[in-house]
Design a protein around this motif. Structure first.
Motif, PDB file in Angstrom:
ATOM      1  N   PRO A  39      -0.844   5.050   6.676  1.00 35.01           N
ATOM      2  CA  PRO A  39      -1.284   5.619   5.399  1.00 35.01           C
ATOM      3  C   PRO A  39      -2.818   5.734   5.369  1.00 35.01           C
ATOM      4  N   VAL A  40      -3.337   6.890   4.999  1.00 38.04           N
ATOM      5  CA  VAL A  40      -4.783   7.128   5.056  1.00 38.04           C
ATOM      6  C   VAL A  40      -5.321   7.409   3.654  1.00 38.04           C
ATOM      7  N   PRO A  41      -6.386   6.698   3.237  1.00 37.05           N
ATOM      8  CA  PRO A  41      -6.974   7.027   1.939  1.00 37.05           C
ATOM      9  C   PRO A  41      -7.428   8.486   1.914  1.00 37.05           C
ATOM     10  N   LEU A  42      -7.181   9.159   0.786  1.00 35.35           N
ATOM     11  CA  LEU A  42      -7.580  10.566   0.692  1.00 35.35           C
ATOM     12  C   LEU A  42      -9.085  10.716   0.883  1.00 35.35           C
ATOM     13  N   GLY A  43      -9.838   9.678   0.467  1.00 33.17           N
ATOM     14  CA  GLY A  43     -11.289   9.744   0.635  1.00 33.17           C
ATOM     15  C   GLY A  43     -11.679   9.832   2.102  1.00 33.17           C
ATOM     16  N   LEU A 102       0.725  11.404  10.148  1.00 34.48           N
ATOM     17  CA  LEU A 102      -0.156  10.304   9.774  1.00 34.48           C
ATOM     18  C   LEU A 102       0.539   9.020  10.243  1.00 34.48           C
ATOM     19  N   LEU A 110      -8.231   9.670  -6.922  1.00 39.03           N
ATOM     20  CA  LEU A 110      -7.394   9.828  -5.726  1.00 39.03           C
ATOM     21  C   LEU A 110      -8.119   9.419  -4.445  1.00 39.03           C
ATOM     22  N   GLU A 111      -9.441   9.286  -4.519  1.00 37.96           N
ATOM     23  CA  GLU A 111     -10.200   8.952  -3.319  1.00 37.96           C
ATOM     24  C   GLU A 111      -9.643   7.705  -2.617  1.00 37.96           C
ATOM     25  N   ARG A 112      -9.244   6.732  -3.396  1.00 42.40           N
ATOM     26  CA  ARG A 112      -8.778   5.474  -2.800  1.00 42.40           C
ATOM     27  C   ARG A 112      -7.267   5.428  -2.623  1.00 42.40           C
ATOM     28  N   VAL A 113      -6.602   6.439  -3.073  1.00 43.39           N
ATOM     29  CA  VAL A 113      -5.143   6.489  -2.939  1.00 43.39           C
ATOM     30  C   VAL A 113      -4.805   6.965  -1.535  1.00 43.39           C
ATOM     31  N   ARG A 114      -3.729   6.405  -0.975  1.00 40.50           N
ATOM     32  CA  ARG A 114      -3.404   6.757   0.407  1.00 40.50           C
ATOM     33  C   ARG A 114      -2.394   7.886   0.526  1.00 40.50           C
ATOM     34  N   ALA A 115      -2.634   8.729   1.491  1.00 42.58           N
ATOM     35  CA  ALA A 115      -1.648   9.739   1.858  1.00 42.58           C
ATOM     36  C   ALA A 115      -0.662   9.074   2.799  1.00 42.58           C
ATOM     37  N   LEU A 116       0.615   9.155   2.498  1.00 42.60           N
ATOM     38  CA  LEU A 116       1.625   8.568   3.378  1.00 42.60           C
ATOM     39  C   LEU A 116       2.073   9.550   4.437  1.00 42.60           C
ATOM     40  N   ARG A 117       2.141  10.815   4.041  1.00 39.64           N
ATOM     41  CA  ARG A 117       2.601  11.769   5.035  1.00 39.64           C
ATOM     42  C   ARG A 117       2.066  13.152   4.718  1.00 39.64           C
ATOM     43  N   THR A 163       1.190  11.369  -1.368  1.00 36.23           N
ATOM     44  CA  THR A 163       0.553  10.051  -1.471  1.00 36.23           C
ATOM     45  C   THR A 163       1.588   8.951  -1.631  1.00 36.23           C
ATOM     46  N   GLU A 164       1.094   7.749  -1.616  1.00 38.42           N
ATOM     47  CA  GLU A 164       1.920   6.593  -1.949  1.00 38.42           C
ATOM     48  C   GLU A 164       2.421   6.759  -3.392  1.00 38.42           C
ATOM     49  N   GLN A 219       7.721   4.956   6.055  1.00 37.96           N
ATOM     50  CA  GLN A 219       8.070   6.283   6.568  1.00 37.96           C
ATOM     51  C   GLN A 219       9.281   6.246   7.495  1.00 37.96           C
TER      52      GLN A 219
END
Ligand SMILES: Cc1cc2nc3c(=O)[nH]c(=O)nc-3n(C[C@H](O)[C@H](O)[C@H](O)COP(=O)(O)OP(=O)(O)OC[C@H]3O[C@@H](n4cnc5c(N)ncnc54)[C@H](O)[C@@H]3O)c2cc1C
Ligand SMILES: Cc1cc2nc3c(=O)[nH]c(=O)nc-3n(C[C@H](O)[C@H](O)[C@H](O)COP(=O)(O)OP(=O)(O)OC[C@H]3O[C@@H](n4cnc5c(N)ncnc54)[C@H](O)[C@@H]3O)c2cc1C
Lengths: 500, 371
Positions: free
Chosen positions: A452-456, A449, B289-296, B214-215, A426
């Motif tokens: 990086p945060v998992p969406l879960g 953020l 998507l549960e295990r995929v990361r949000a970057l921003r 996401t990433e 970032q």
């Protein structure tokens, strides 16, 4: 008050540790949250216990201070006054202004996939800083590491990063890094510092007020001499060479106007290049809480309070200045928070010594800052094809193109138009370089953020403004990720709290 | 975005154009939103007509500029989780078809062909091949460049110059006056303030939206996919948080999830309930998507008018002033059609579609000048 107030300290470096101890000694229940496996931060970075290092102190000075802090931490932990959460990466701190409650959200576990939230009445941000590295051709080759990276490998992993090293860039960190590498047995072929020796002299008054620090610097210099390290001032890395990994670097002398002196180019064989161009404060958590910044650092008052009620900041998050300054600021912040959480105003006379040290060290830091500046002209010299943003593989030419012809005028627009800074880190790594290349002012990026945060983990958050569960007020930490167990604060047996 | 499109079509109609912005290119909502070019979410009516015109124009620009604006005619897929919702969705699509939209019903067993990673158990959906995508900031910058218009970034408009007879003859900026026989207000969420500088009322208000990014991933989401409750939400008048996540892959790799719709003024602070809702909605559509990361995550402020239609065209209250703002959550998609209509109005040509519903003075109860 039957419940003792709870303070969350984010970051267990010198600032966070000093703050946690000062607050815990004054009857506050402290939750110390840190991403690392052990306390210590950048400075007191600990060798992983498993390696069974025999004499880590050989790599450390101020080892005594560290031992005192660690003993204090152990004592307070045993007494239940400090809960130390290691391996917790904080991605956001949310505040409910009406209730005066904070939810400190972290990811834990080796994969950072579990969400937990820490409840607190106040938050102290001691997140330190990160290194600034400016690009040059070849800087992405394996074998090129940051100065801090080399130091961390040394202190933390005790592995020598390579056999023949060059240390380059600018700033006071280069000395201890070169000294540490040499002491650990690496051959340090050169230390290339882009600042000139004359610049140091001009700041003599502020530097002279710092006998301790000067002695520290002199100690490093002596160590370098002992190991026969060549120190080249007003000198910069022009390029790193190698096919699969680093094989050599070219350094050149800088003229006063920042141009490279013809005929001064020198090729040095090495397998490790440690580069650093100073540090920048970590401000993401503060920014998202709404704290004002001054420049690229969190703004604080004399008590180390930010302008958001209930939020303190100390150490390098509030400006780069070294471990001793971080300790002084942390101590003041912890005492202030303890007093304010009890509803009283602290008496600054009680921390007069720390206050004086803070003033002195801040002056010293400002003087150093004026001495060590990135080499003039580096941005103009950078070839168009050099990658600037490693995550998104954006070149210098593409970054320049975002400004002309596309019309960007600030870092955010450069990012939107070139993708520089949109990737995994970032923009933490490339923002200073992008600013230099485009002439845009370097502003602290907005990163709601911080990790990086998992969406879960996001999806499993309780549906409250702070992301804290509605129930469980008595818990210091609750899991809000994919597991459902809850962790309690150890039973406190603190004895009568010390008053201020 | 809207200003860039107006500049492009005006310049292509032979006008000499200058673009004034207090910030850089795409520094407003355009740089803080997404680039869905949707017909699928619009019910038959003036907005849909504008969207269809715009979609055609975007396709032309796609041919011209293509990869530079990341134009992708990827199509949309709207899914329904229950038979009840599906029935409503199919009715809605039938209405759209009569208005010229291509809307193909998709049975539950065919959904995996279109979207292999979609959550199982959906009742069915509708495929909209006309839905497309651009990268808004790049599109704005490239359209401006293609227009050849002269840019004045970093110039804040502080006044609209009006002659004694009320005719507009230029703008005053903090760095000097710029004279022109016509001024187009494409100030988005701040369009109301700009109108006020000319002494006319245009009630543009902000509506916040968050987006999660996401990433980067290999292409796993092929269309713009969203749940049917989105359609109801667009026209909703509730101020409470309503989430209708559109999930889409991008050319660059990240999956975008957006957006929330909240009326909270210009509050930019992070809302955990908003990102929670986005994440939950996206996982509901695509469990992986549960295990995929949000970057921003970022927020922007959509410009909206009380009847949820933009203001486009000449302002009879201030001759020489034209409006092109208030496009709410569709300003990227509707920009091209808006630019075309504005250019036609500027050059006195017959508008390509009936501009009456977009009249800027329609909110005046007394019908007069607000001065
Ligand atoms: C290579 C190198 C050599 C140095 N040499 C010297 C020297 O010789 N003399 C000197 O005075 N100083 C030196 N310093 C500087 C010194 O390390 C710092 O001044 C000092 O560590 C600052 O203390 P701090 O508590 O502010 O931050 P840090 O020590 O950086 O501690 C911050 C802590 O916060 C944690 N953290 C940050 N963000 C998060 C998050 N989101 N979630 C959870 N945890 C988080 C980090 O993991 C870290 O443990 C050196 C620094 C480096 C990098
Ligand atoms: C989260 C989110 C998601 C979205 N997703 C989509 C989507 O998928 N598809 C879609 O079509 N739309 C989407 N939108 C909506 C879309 O972003 C907007 O409708 C569109 O960007 C509006 O463009 P604009 O040119 O009117 O406004 P802006 O981009 O805001 O431009 C207005 C410009 O006016 C300038 N300005 C204002 N006042 C002055 C002044 N006094 N002087 C000089 N300059 C001034 C500003 O600096 C700004 O640059 C989304 C919006 C949000 C917030």
């Amino acid at each position: 008050m039957t419940e003792r107030p709870r303070l969350a300290v984010v970051g267990a470096g010198p600032a966070g540790l000093a703050a946690a101890l000062a607050a815990a000694e004054r009857g506050v229940r402290v939750t110390l949250v840190d991403a690392a496996e052990q306390a210590g931060g950048q400075f007191y970075r600990q060798p992983a216990a498993a390696l069974g290092a025999r004499r880590p102190q050989a790599l450390h000075h101020q080892w005594r201070t560290w031992e005192r802090l660690r003993a204090g931490l152990d004592r307070h932990r045993a007494a239940g006054r400090i809960l130390h959460l290691t391996d917790h990466h904080v991605w956001c701190v949310a505040r409910d202004p009406a209730a005066g409650v904070f939810g400190v959200h972290a990811l834990r576990g080796p994969a950072q996939e579990e969400g937990v939230v820490v409840r607190a009445d106040a938050v102290l941000l001691a997140t330190g800083g990160y290194e600034r590295v400016l690009p040059f051709p070849g800087w992405t080759l394996p074998g090129v590491v940051t100065a801090g990276g080399a130091q961390a490998m040394l202190k933390g992993g005790l592995v020598l990063p390579g056999r023949t090293a060059v240390v380059a860039g600018t700033g006071p960190l280069l000395l201890p890094v070169a000294g540490g590498l040499a002491a650990a047995g690496a051959r340090v072929a050169a230390l290339a510092e882009s600042a000139g020796p004359a610049a140091l002299l001009r700041q003599a008054p502020a530097l002279a007020a710092q006998p301790g620090k000067l002695a520290e610097g002199a100690g490093y210099a002596a160590r370098l001499l002992r190991h026969g390290v060549r120190v080249l001032t007003r000198c910069t890395v022009v390029a790193a060479h190698g096919t699969d990994r680093l094989e050599a670097v070219t350094v050149a002398a800088l003229d006063r106007d920042g141009s490279l002196r013809p005929g001064s180019y020198r090729r040095i064989r090495c397998d490790t290049l440690a580069v650093g161009h100073g540090m920048l404060p970590h401000t993401d958590l503060a920014e998202t809480l709404g704290c004002s910044l001054s420049g690229t650092a969190v703004r604080v008052d004399d008590e180390q309070r930010t302008d958001v009620p209930g939020v303190w900041a100390a150490g390098e998050a509030t400006g780069i200045g070294g471990a001793a300054l971080a300790l002084a600021e942390g101590h003041i912040a912890g005492r202030s928070a303890a007093a304010r959480l009890r509803g009283t105003a602290p008496d600054p006379r009680r921390w007069a010594a720390a206050g004086r040290a803070r003033t002195r060290l801040r002056e010293f830091a400002a003087a150093l800052d004026a001495v060590y500046a990135p080499p003039a002209g580096w941005a103009e010299r950078l070839p168009d094809e050099t990658v600037v943003c490693r995550c998104e593989e954006v070149t210098a030419g593409e970054v320049r193109g975002a400004v002309d012809p596309l019309g960007a005028g600030d870092l955010r627009t450069v990012k939107l138009l070139s993708r520089a800074g949109m990737g995994w880190c970032q923009g933490r790594m490339c923002a200073p370089a992008v600013a230099g290349l485009t002439g845009c002012p370097l502003t602290a990026g907005r990163r709601p953020l911080a990790r990086p945060v998992p969406l879960g983990v996001l999806a499993a958050l309780p549906d409250t403004d702070t992301g804290l569960p509605e129930t469980g007020d008595d818990l210091a930490e609750a899991e809000v990720g994919r597991t459902a167990a809850e962790v309690g604060h150890p039973v406190a047996d603190a004895g009568p709290p010390e008053t201020d | 975005m809207v200003g860039a499109a107006c500049a492009l079509y005006a310049a292509r109609s032979g006008l000499d154009v200058r673009v004034v912005d207090r910030g850089p290119v795409a520094g407003g909502t355009t740089g803080a939103g997404e680039g869905n070019l949707l017909v699928s979410d619009k019910e038959p009516g003036p907005e849909l007509r504008l969207a269809l015109l715009s979609a055609r124009l975007w396709a032309e620009l796609g041919d011209e500029l293509g990869a530079a604006i990341e134009y992708e005619p990827k199509g949309g897929l709207v899914v329904a989780s229950t038979p009840g919702v599906l029935a409503a969705l199919r009715d809605f699509a039938a209405g759209q078809r009569t208005a010229g939209v291509t809307a193909e019903p998709v049975d539950a067993d065919r959904l995996p062909e279109l979207e292999p990673h979609l959550a199982p158990g959906m009742a069915g959906g509708v495929h909209y091949p006309q839905d497309a995508q651009v990268m808004p900031a790049l599109a704005a910058a490239r359209l401006l460049r293609a227009s050849g218009a002269r840019l004045h970034p970093g110039h804040t408009v502080t006044g609209v110059l009006r002659a004694a007879d009320g005719t507009v003859y230029g703008v005053r900026t903090d760095r000097g006056d710029i004279h022109a026989p016509a001024v187009v207000n494409a100030a988005g969420t701040w369009g109301g303030d700009l109108a006020a500088l000319a002494g006319v009322r245009l009630p543009v208000l902000p509506r916040r939206g968050f987006v999660l990014v996401t990433e980067p991933l290999p292409r796993t989401v092929r269309h713009k996919v969203y749940a049917a409750d989105y359609v109801a939400d667009v026209a909703s008048d509730s101020a409470a948080l309503r989430t209708s996540p559109v999930v889409e892959g991008t050319a660059a790799g990240p999956v975008l999830i957006g957006a929330t719709r909240e009326r909270v003024g210009f509050d930019r602070s992070l809302s955990l309930p908003a990102v929670r809702a986005l994440a939950a909605g996206a996982i509901g559509l695509f469990p992986f998507l549960e295990r995929v990361r949000a970057l921003r995550t970022y927020a922007g402020f959509r410009p909206y008018l009380p009847d949820h239609l933009p203001a486009i065209g000449p302002d009879p209250r201030a001759p020489g002033l034209f409006h092109a703002c208030g496009h709410e959550g569709a300003g990227i998609g509707l920009a091209t059609g808006t630019g075309r209509l504005v250019a036609q109005a500027l050059t006195g040509k017959t508008p390509e579609l009936d501009p009456a519903p977009f009249r800027p003075e329609r909110f005046d109860t007394d019908g007069g000048d607000a001065r």
